[in-house]
Every structure is written in C-alpha cells, then in structure tokens.
Design a protein around this motif. Structure first.
Motif, short mmCIF file in Angstrom:
data_model
loop_
_atom_site.label_atom_id
_atom_site.label_comp_id
_atom_site.label_asym_id
_atom_site.label_seq_id
_atom_site.Cartn_x
_atom_site.Cartn_y
_atom_site.Cartn_z
N MET A 1 -49.15 -5.53 66.42
CA MET A 1 -48.84 -7.24 66.49
C MET A 1 -47.72 -7.30 65.67
O MET A 1 -47.10 -8.62 66.20
CB MET A 1 -50.31 -8.10 66.26
N ASP A 2 -47.38 -6.83 64.63
CA ASP A 2 -46.19 -7.14 63.67
C ASP A 2 -44.99 -7.29 64.59
O ASP A 2 -43.97 -7.69 64.42
CB ASP A 2 -46.36 -6.39 62.45
N LYS A 3 -44.92 -5.97 65.41
CA LYS A 3 -43.64 -5.79 66.26
C LYS A 3 -43.34 -6.78 67.27
O LYS A 3 -42.29 -7.30 67.48
CB LYS A 3 -43.86 -4.26 66.98
N LEU A 4 -44.63 -7.50 67.75
CA LEU A 4 -44.35 -8.67 68.70
C LEU A 4 -43.79 -9.77 68.01
O LEU A 4 -43.20 -10.74 68.65
CB LEU A 4 -45.64 -9.13 69.34
N LYS A 27 -38.45 0.93 76.75
CA LYS A 27 -39.96 1.53 76.64
C LYS A 27 -40.64 1.03 75.42
O LYS A 27 -41.95 1.04 75.58
CB LYS A 27 -39.83 2.92 77.20
N GLU A 28 -39.98 1.00 74.42
CA GLU A 28 -40.56 0.60 73.33
C GLU A 28 -41.37 -0.86 73.28
O GLU A 28 -42.34 -0.92 72.60
CB GLU A 28 -39.73 0.98 71.93
N GLN A 31 -44.71 -0.25 75.03
CA GLN A 31 -45.50 0.42 74.33
C GLN A 31 -46.30 -0.18 73.49
O GLN A 31 -47.22 0.02 72.87
CB GLN A 31 -44.99 1.73 73.36
N LEU A 32 -45.97 -1.57 73.08
CA LEU A 32 -46.55 -2.66 72.21
C LEU A 32 -47.98 -2.98 72.97
O LEU A 32 -48.74 -3.61 72.33
CB LEU A 32 -45.83 -3.89 71.78
N PHE A 33 -47.89 -2.96 74.22
CA PHE A 33 -49.24 -3.40 74.91
C PHE A 33 -49.83 -2.29 75.37
O PHE A 33 -49.45 -1.18 75.62
CB PHE A 33 -48.70 -4.12 76.38
N ASP A 34 -51.19 -2.41 75.68
CA ASP A 34 -52.22 -1.53 75.86
C ASP A 34 -52.39 -1.36 77.06
O ASP A 34 -53.66 -1.06 77.44
CB ASP A 34 -53.60 -1.77 74.89
N THR A 35 -51.40 -1.15 78.12
CA THR A 35 -51.59 -1.21 79.42
C THR A 35 -50.45 -0.01 80.04
O THR A 35 -49.69 0.22 79.30
CB THR A 35 -51.22 -2.50 80.12
N GLU A 36 -51.09 0.64 80.85
CA GLU A 36 -50.12 1.53 81.45
C GLU A 36 -49.22 0.91 82.54
O GLU A 36 -49.60 0.27 83.40
CB GLU A 36 -51.08 2.62 82.36
N GLN A 37 -48.03 1.31 82.69
CA GLN A 37 -46.84 1.06 83.31
C GLN A 37 -47.02 1.76 84.35
O GLN A 37 -47.08 2.93 84.73
CB GLN A 37 -45.68 0.81 82.60
N THR A 40 -41.06 3.62 84.53
CA THR A 40 -40.54 4.42 83.36
C THR A 40 -39.23 3.90 83.25
O THR A 40 -38.34 3.28 84.15
CB THR A 40 -40.59 5.96 83.55
N GLU A 41 -38.50 4.16 82.01
CA GLU A 41 -37.08 4.13 81.61
C GLU A 41 -36.49 2.68 82.04
O GLU A 41 -35.50 2.52 82.71
CB GLU A 41 -36.15 4.91 82.64
N PRO A 42 -37.24 1.54 81.55
CA PRO A 42 -36.90 0.22 81.56
C PRO A 42 -35.50 -0.07 80.52
O PRO A 42 -35.58 0.39 79.54
CB PRO A 42 -37.94 -0.75 80.94
#
Length: 174
Positions: A1-4, A27-28, A31-37, A40-42
């Motif tokens: 949550m700190d990264k948010l 992509k980092e 990765q802060l969210f707990d869902t599958e995207q 890739t490579e945003p």
C-alpha cells in the motif's frame, strides 16, 4: 500500500483553479494490484488534471500509451494503443463513499486523494473484449466467420395455448 502513495494528489496547499500532474505507468504499477492483467508490457502516460474549487474537486484522468495483447485467434502478441479519459467529482463528507458512479466522497479532514485505482480502471476499460491482431488478413476473418456458430433466431410470436387464452379472457373481463 505504501507504493500506492506515489499516486496521491495532495490538494491541501493548492490554490483554487487548475493543476496538472503526470505519471508514467509500467508493469510495476500493475503489480501493486492483486489481479491478473490481460496485457503485458504497459507503457502508459497518465495526465491528471485537477480543478480545485472551494467545496469540491474535479479530476480528469487521461491515459495514453501502449500495451501488449495476445490475439484471440492466432495467439500472437501485438501492440495495442491505449487511450481513454474519465472524469470524477470528489466532494467532502463524513466518510469515504464511492457508491455513485462519477462522484466520490472523501472525509473532510483528508489532504490528498489517491488516483491509483482510477488510473487502473481507466486502463482496464481501454482493453478491448475481442483482441484481434491487426496482422490477420481479411481472408482469415472471412473463413473464421464462415465456420463460426450461427445464432438461431427464435420465433417472435409463440403460439398461445387456447386453454390459457380462455383464462386470460376471463381475467381481462374483471
């Protein structure tokens, strides 16, 4: 949550009027969210425009960039452009409430608003349901259409049962 917290927009020291903020998303961020995207490579640039008023805040969030998608037909990767914009009104109240679609209520004593979830939603809404590579030829699409299952059209009017029709007539007379 700190990264948010990197996506907090502090409005307490700002004058009323328009203010701009920029974020670079990769992509980092996802990765802060707990869902599958589904991508890739945003490589996405986010422009946040804050219009501060005395009693409320207006946010306009624009995303622009690219993501890698997998074609539903050929399974090959391709680059897809992302471009979307949403507007949110933030008002002050007793407690946090996001039950309305375009209005979010935050506690009166808050001094910053986190836009990470809005950015995430904005990108997610930009991903098409059908992911078709631009490299697919028209001939391949025609063949696919030819062998795709067709929808069966149902009769618009179904024949009524005469026993039920008689009962409906009795009901309508009363």
């Amino acid at each position: 949550m700190d990264k948010l917290r990197n996506y907090d927009v502090s409005f307490s020291g700002l004058k009323t009027g328009k203010h701009e903020f920029k974020f670079e998303i990769d992509k980092e961020f996802f990765q802060l969210f707990d869902t599958e995207q589904e991508f890739t490579e945003p490589k996405i640039t986010v422009d946040v425009l804050l219009d501060k008023h005395t009693t409320f805040l207006e946010f306009e969030i624009k995303v622009d960039g690219t993501v890698e998608l997998v074609c539903d037909i050929t399974n090959e990767n391709f680059t897809h452009p992302i471009e979307n914009q949403i507007g949110i009104l933030v008002k002050f109240g007793e407690e946090y409430d996001d039950s309305e679609e375009d209005v979010i209520t935050i506690p009166t004593n808050d001094h910053a608003f986190n836009v990470s979830h809005l950015i995430y939603e904005n990108v997610a809404l930009s991903i098409p349901m059908k992911k078709i590579s631009p490299n697919i030829s028209d001939e391949d699409l025609e063949i696919l259409e030819k062998f795709s299952p067709k929808e069966i059209e149902e009769e618009e009017e179904q024949q009524g049962d005469p026993r039920w029709d008689a009962l409906k007539n009795l009901k309508n007379k009363n």
